[in-house]
Motif scaffolding. Structure first.
Motif, PDB file in Angstrom:
ATOM      1  N   TRP A 201       0.840  -1.203   0.000  1.00 40.50           N
ATOM      2  CA  TRP A 201       0.000   0.000   0.000  1.00 40.50           C
ATOM      3  C   TRP A 201       0.875   1.254   0.000  1.00 40.50           C
ATOM      4  CZ3 TRP A 201      -4.375   0.778   4.186  1.00 40.50           C
ATOM      5  CH2 TRP A 201      -5.147   1.888   3.857  1.00 40.50           C
ATOM      6  N   ALA A 202       1.907   1.260   0.846  1.00 42.07           N
ATOM      7  CA  ALA A 202       2.791   2.423   0.916  1.00 42.07           C
ATOM      8  C   ALA A 202       3.559   2.621  -0.388  1.00 42.07           C
ATOM      9  CB  ALA A 202       3.764   2.286   2.088  1.00 42.07           C
ATOM     10  N   LEU A 203       4.048   1.536  -0.973  1.00 42.10           N
ATOM     11  CA  LEU A 203       4.740   1.670  -2.259  1.00 42.10           C
ATOM     12  C   LEU A 203       3.783   2.156  -3.339  1.00 42.10           C
ATOM     13  CD1 LEU A 203       7.077  -1.454  -2.314  1.00 42.10           C
ATOM     14  CD2 LEU A 203       7.737   0.954  -2.095  1.00 42.10           C
ATOM     15  N   GLY A 204       2.572   1.655  -3.326  1.00 41.95           N
ATOM     16  CA  GLY A 204       1.571   2.147  -4.263  1.00 41.95           C
ATOM     17  C   GLY A 204       1.283   3.616  -4.054  1.00 41.95           C
TER      18      GLY A 204
ATOM     19  N   TRP B 167       3.354   6.242  -5.973  1.00 40.13           N
ATOM     20  CA  TRP B 167       3.034   6.553  -7.368  1.00 40.13           C
ATOM     21  C   TRP B 167       1.590   7.010  -7.559  1.00 40.13           C
ATOM     22  CZ3 TRP B 167       6.032   1.985  -6.532  1.00 40.13           C
ATOM     23  CH2 TRP B 167       7.370   2.128  -6.906  1.00 40.13           C
ATOM     24  N   VAL B 168       0.669   6.515  -6.743  1.00 40.35           N
ATOM     25  CA  VAL B 168      -0.754   6.838  -6.895  1.00 40.35           C
ATOM     26  C   VAL B 168      -1.185   7.670  -5.692  1.00 40.35           C
ATOM     27  CG1 VAL B 168      -3.066   5.884  -7.167  1.00 40.35           C
ATOM     28  CG2 VAL B 168      -1.098   4.656  -8.109  1.00 40.35           C
ATOM     29  N   THR B 169      -1.391   8.941  -5.908  1.00 39.98           N
ATOM     30  CA  THR B 169      -1.708   9.831  -4.785  1.00 39.98           C
ATOM     31  C   THR B 169      -3.041   9.479  -4.123  1.00 39.98           C
ATOM     32  OG1 THR B 169      -2.661  11.453  -6.304  1.00 39.98           O
ATOM     33  CG2 THR B 169      -0.354  11.755  -5.682  1.00 39.98           C
ATOM     34  N   GLY B 170      -3.927   8.816  -4.850  1.00 36.80           N
ATOM     35  CA  GLY B 170      -5.198   8.410  -4.261  1.00 36.80           C
ATOM     36  C   GLY B 170      -5.048   7.381  -3.146  1.00 36.80           C
ATOM     37  N   LEU B 171      -3.933   6.687  -3.121  1.00 37.42           N
ATOM     38  CA  LEU B 171      -3.681   5.694  -2.070  1.00 37.42           C
ATOM     39  C   LEU B 171      -3.120   6.327  -0.800  1.00 37.42           C
ATOM     40  CD1 LEU B 171      -2.137   2.790  -4.177  1.00 37.42           C
ATOM     41  CD2 LEU B 171      -4.448   2.936  -3.226  1.00 37.42           C
ATOM     42  N   ARG B 172      -2.737   7.575  -0.883  1.00 43.46           N
ATOM     43  CA  ARG B 172      -2.191   8.274   0.292  1.00 43.46           C
ATOM     44  C   ARG B 172      -3.349   8.759   1.151  1.00 43.46           C
ATOM     45  NH1 ARG B 172       2.228  12.118  -2.792  1.00 43.46           N
ATOM     46  NH2 ARG B 172       3.281  10.405  -3.886  1.00 43.46           N
ATOM     47  N   SER B 173      -3.463   8.178   2.302  1.00 42.69           N
ATOM     48  CA  SER B 173      -4.564   8.567   3.193  1.00 42.69           C
ATOM     49  C   SER B 173      -4.142   8.356   4.641  1.00 42.69           C
ATOM     50  CB  SER B 173      -5.809   7.740   2.891  1.00 42.69           C
ATOM     51  OG  SER B 173      -5.603   6.394   3.226  1.00 42.69           O
TER      52      SER B 173
ATOM     53  N   PHE C  84      -2.971   1.899   9.359  1.00 41.89           N
ATOM     54  CA  PHE C  84      -2.719   0.496   9.034  1.00 41.89           C
ATOM     55  C   PHE C  84      -1.257   0.136   9.277  1.00 41.89           C
ATOM     56  CE2 PHE C  84      -2.078  -3.175   6.260  1.00 41.89           C
ATOM     57  CZ  PHE C  84      -3.144  -3.968   6.646  1.00 41.89           C
ATOM     58  N   ILE C  85      -0.351   1.025   8.869  1.00 43.68           N
ATOM     59  CA  ILE C  85       1.073   0.784   9.121  1.00 43.68           C
ATOM     60  C   ILE C  85       1.338   0.709  10.624  1.00 43.68           C
ATOM     61  CG2 ILE C  85       3.378   1.839   9.002  1.00 43.68           C
ATOM     62  CD1 ILE C  85       2.606   2.803   6.165  1.00 43.68           C
TER      63      ILE C  85
ATOM     64  N   TYR D 282       7.079   7.251   1.522  1.00 40.11           N
ATOM     65  CA  TYR D 282       6.326   6.069   1.100  1.00 40.11           C
ATOM     66  C   TYR D 282       7.257   4.922   0.716  1.00 40.11           C
ATOM     67  CZ  TYR D 282       2.304   9.097   1.374  1.00 40.11           C
ATOM     68  OH  TYR D 282       1.342   9.943   1.847  1.00 40.11           O
ATOM     69  N   PHE D 283       8.404   5.253   0.156  1.00 38.17           N
ATOM     70  CA  PHE D 283       9.419   4.224  -0.095  1.00 38.17           C
ATOM     71  C   PHE D 283       9.945   3.655   1.215  1.00 38.17           C
ATOM     72  CE2 PHE D 283      10.876   5.676  -4.551  1.00 38.17           C
ATOM     73  CZ  PHE D 283      10.152   4.656  -5.155  1.00 38.17           C
ATOM     74  N   LEU D 284      10.242   4.526   2.159  1.00 35.22           N
ATOM     75  CA  LEU D 284      10.773   4.094   3.451  1.00 35.22           C
ATOM     76  C   LEU D 284       9.827   3.105   4.120  1.00 35.22           C
ATOM     77  CD1 LEU D 284      12.776   4.356   5.865  1.00 35.22           C
ATOM     78  CD2 LEU D 284      11.353   6.267   6.649  1.00 35.22           C
ATOM     79  N   TYR D 285       8.572   3.484   4.234  1.00 34.07           N
ATOM     80  CA  TYR D 285       7.618   2.603   4.907  1.00 34.07           C
ATOM     81  C   TYR D 285       7.228   1.417   4.037  1.00 34.07           C
ATOM     82  CZ  TYR D 285       7.161   5.260   9.146  1.00 34.07           C
ATOM     83  OH  TYR D 285       7.415   5.842  10.347  1.00 34.07           O
ATOM     84  N   GLY D 286       7.231   1.578   2.730  1.00 28.45           N
ATOM     85  CA  GLY D 286       6.913   0.469   1.844  1.00 28.45           C
ATOM     86  C   GLY D 286       7.948  -0.628   1.920  1.00 28.45           C
TER      87      GLY D 286
END
Length: 128
Positions: A30-33, A36-42, A48-49, A104-108
């Motif tokens: 989810w974090a890696l997504g 690239w996809v700003t809609g997944l940032r919430s 969840f993390i 997002y890379f770090l947490y992904g």
């Protein structure tokens, strides 16, 4: 009574391993997504993390309880992977400010790494 408690805690520890692995794997993807996809940032991603990382601490605590209270013998390196997972969570958290531009890379990748540690610990336990 003692044996029943031992089996219960062992079963919870074994089942919770899947929670740790799946939660961290999904959090990582989810974090890696989200990179690239700003809609997944919430906000839900961060909750969840956080839940996936808390699951690691619960799992290690259950394992430590099995060893400390019930004197369960551990396979070689099994506990090592659990404690490395806790350290990995701490390192990921401590680098969040320095890596803000790649958060997002770090947490992904960090969550996927923790998932891998969980898989490795589970394989070691299954092999013994």
């Amino acid at each position: 009574m003692f044996a029943a408690g031992l089996e219960t805690v062992k079963n919870v520890h074994h089942g919770w391993a899947w929670v740790v692995i799946l939660a961290n794997g999904l959090a990582g993807l989810w974090a890696l997504g989200g990179h690239w996809v700003t809609g997944l940032r919430s906000r839900a991603l961060w909750w969840f993390i956080g839940a996936a990382e808390v699951a690691v601490f619960i799992q290690v605590s259950l394992g430590a309880f099995l060893v400390g209270h019930f004197k369960v013998k551990l396979p070689q390196f099994h506990a090592f992977y659990g404690f490395v997972a806790i350290i990995a969570v701490a390192v990921i958290y401590s680098y969040r400010h320095q890596m803000r531009h790649r958060l997002y890379f770090l947490y992904g990748f960090g969550s996927l790494f923790v998932m891998g540690l969980g898989i490795r610990a589970m394989l070691i336990a299954a092999a013994s």
